[in-house]
Design a protein around this motif. Sequence first.
Motif, PDB file in Angstrom:
ATOM      1  N   GLY A   1     -79.840 -17.554  -1.739  1.00 47.92           N
ATOM      2  CA  GLY A   1     -78.447 -17.797  -1.373  1.00 47.92           C
ATOM      3  C   GLY A   1     -78.298 -18.730  -0.195  1.00 47.92           C
ATOM      4  O   GLY A   1     -77.469 -19.651  -0.210  1.00 47.92           O
ATOM      5  N   PHE A   2     -79.108 -18.529   0.831  1.00 50.38           N
ATOM      6  CA  PHE A   2     -78.956 -19.338   2.038  1.00 50.38           C
ATOM      7  C   PHE A   2     -79.599 -20.721   1.919  1.00 50.38           C
ATOM      8  O   PHE A   2     -79.270 -21.621   2.699  1.00 50.38           O
ATOM      9  CB  PHE A   2     -79.535 -18.597   3.242  1.00 50.38           C
ATOM     10  CG  PHE A   2     -78.635 -17.502   3.748  1.00 50.38           C
ATOM     11  CD1 PHE A   2     -77.360 -17.790   4.211  1.00 50.38           C
ATOM     12  CD2 PHE A   2     -79.045 -16.178   3.743  1.00 50.38           C
ATOM     13  CE1 PHE A   2     -76.519 -16.787   4.668  1.00 50.38           C
ATOM     14  CE2 PHE A   2     -78.208 -15.165   4.195  1.00 50.38           C
ATOM     15  CZ  PHE A   2     -76.940 -15.469   4.661  1.00 50.38           C
ATOM     16  N   LEU A   3     -80.532 -20.896   0.974  1.00 44.05           N
ATOM     17  CA  LEU A   3     -81.096 -22.226   0.746  1.00 44.05           C
ATOM     18  C   LEU A   3     -80.157 -23.023  -0.149  1.00 44.05           C
ATOM     19  O   LEU A   3     -80.482 -23.441  -1.249  1.00 44.05           O
ATOM     20  CB  LEU A   3     -82.479 -22.112   0.103  1.00 44.05           C
ATOM     21  CG  LEU A   3     -83.606 -21.632   1.020  1.00 44.05           C
ATOM     22  CD1 LEU A   3     -84.905 -21.482   0.246  1.00 44.05           C
ATOM     23  CD2 LEU A   3     -83.803 -22.608   2.187  1.00 44.05           C
ATOM     24  N   SER A   4     -78.955 -23.219   0.351  1.00 42.96           N
ATOM     25  CA  SER A   4     -77.905 -23.928  -0.367  1.00 42.96           C
ATOM     26  C   SER A   4     -77.039 -24.647   0.667  1.00 42.96           C
ATOM     27  O   SER A   4     -77.296 -24.586   1.869  1.00 42.96           O
ATOM     28  CB  SER A   4     -77.054 -22.945  -1.188  1.00 42.96           C
ATOM     29  OG  SER A   4     -76.313 -22.104  -0.314  1.00 42.96           O
ATOM     30  N   ASN A   5     -75.997 -25.323   0.179  1.00 41.65           N
ATOM     31  CA  ASN A   5     -75.083 -26.003   1.096  1.00 41.65           C
ATOM     32  C   ASN A   5     -73.863 -25.149   1.407  1.00 41.65           C
ATOM     33  O   ASN A   5     -72.813 -25.664   1.778  1.00 41.65           O
ATOM     34  CB  ASN A   5     -74.652 -27.356   0.519  1.00 41.65           C
ATOM     35  CG  ASN A   5     -73.817 -27.211  -0.759  1.00 41.65           C
ATOM     36  OD1 ASN A   5     -73.552 -26.097  -1.224  1.00 41.65           O
ATOM     37  ND2 ASN A   5     -73.411 -28.330  -1.328  1.00 41.65           N
ATOM     38  N   ALA A   6     -74.001 -23.818   1.254  1.00 41.50           N
ATOM     39  CA  ALA A   6     -72.867 -22.924   1.479  1.00 41.50           C
ATOM     40  C   ALA A   6     -72.401 -22.952   2.926  1.00 41.50           C
ATOM     41  O   ALA A   6     -71.198 -22.893   3.204  1.00 41.50           O
ATOM     42  CB  ALA A   6     -73.232 -21.499   1.069  1.00 41.50           C
ATOM     43  N   ILE A   7     -73.326 -23.030   3.871  1.00 38.18           N
ATOM     44  CA  ILE A   7     -72.955 -22.955   5.290  1.00 38.18           C
ATOM     45  C   ILE A   7     -73.355 -24.186   6.077  1.00 38.18           C
ATOM     46  O   ILE A   7     -73.006 -24.309   7.250  1.00 38.18           O
ATOM     47  CB  ILE A   7     -73.564 -21.705   5.944  1.00 38.18           C
ATOM     48  CG1 ILE A   7     -75.084 -21.724   5.816  1.00 38.18           C
ATOM     49  CG2 ILE A   7     -72.995 -20.432   5.317  1.00 38.18           C
ATOM     50  CD1 ILE A   7     -75.765 -20.555   6.509  1.00 38.18           C
ATOM     51  N   ALA A   8     -74.111 -25.114   5.471  1.00 42.25           N
ATOM     52  CA  ALA A   8     -74.541 -26.320   6.183  1.00 42.25           C
ATOM     53  C   ALA A   8     -74.751 -27.457   5.198  1.00 42.25           C
ATOM     54  O   ALA A   8     -75.043 -27.226   4.012  1.00 42.25           O
ATOM     55  CB  ALA A   8     -75.830 -26.064   6.962  1.00 42.25           C
ATOM     56  N   LEU A   9     -74.609 -28.674   5.666  1.00 42.57           N
ATOM     57  CA  LEU A   9     -74.801 -29.841   4.825  1.00 42.57           C
ATOM     58  C   LEU A   9     -76.291 -30.130   4.631  1.00 42.57           C
ATOM     59  O   LEU A   9     -77.078 -30.031   5.584  1.00 42.57           O
ATOM     60  CB  LEU A   9     -74.147 -31.064   5.471  1.00 42.57           C
ATOM     61  CG  LEU A   9     -72.612 -31.108   5.466  1.00 42.57           C
ATOM     62  CD1 LEU A   9     -72.123 -32.244   6.356  1.00 42.57           C
ATOM     63  CD2 LEU A   9     -72.095 -31.279   4.052  1.00 42.57           C
TER      64      LEU A   9
END
Length: 254
Positions: A181-189
Amino acid sequence: MSAAYVVSDCWTMTRREFARWARQPVQVVVGLVFPVMTLLMFGYLIGGGRGVEGAYVDFLVPGMLALTMVFGLEGTLTAVTQDLNKGVVDRFRAMPMADGAVLVGRSAADMAQSAAGLLLMLGAGYAMGWRTSAGPGAFLGALGLLLLLRFAMLWIGIWLGLVAGRPELVQTVQILVWPVGFLSNAIALPETMPGWLGAFVEWNPLSATATAVRELFGNPGGEPGWTAAAVLWPLALLAVFFPLAVRRFTRLSR
């Protein structure tokens, strides 16, 4: 077996899940409130928005909506393994019931909770200052993409639950959900990440949905042309894990 009989069985299993919510309200509330707490944490405590053009909250909210659709997989995993360990699934399979009604009921209730969670997250985002310039069609399209991703993820969760079978194995799988989930662009570019990591992030199905939803909402980080990827990725996952889940279910106790 008539279509009406199948629909009746599926609705019965769906009502069973709703009845379980009434008996376990704390679990339901935690499942709805935790994503909001995560949004507040990233928005006010951790979020910095490095490289984001515009308000970070406008970038963050669509990403967190997509992230919530992925993290919901854990609840599906837990519910399936609990039914397996308590022998509930075996009892249902011994009844004159349509094959797969248990799975359909599980998925229908899960989608209802996901829709409620989306509305709660949208309200929390609006309270934080998030705004959208989307018209009604684009707004509903964004919600549709989010729910499509959730539908694909819950069938992955159903399959993993049927394969794992035991609560101790579920905990191991749950640990793996967070990095995905966190290895995505959800919270950062991705542009702010190391090159190799940014390339991996770009190929995450979650990133495709987050980017397409930002574009439809008119928020920072959205790029034209990602809607097709946001549709194709979940459909590809469904094409793999839906038949795997059904096949695994039909082979239980054989």
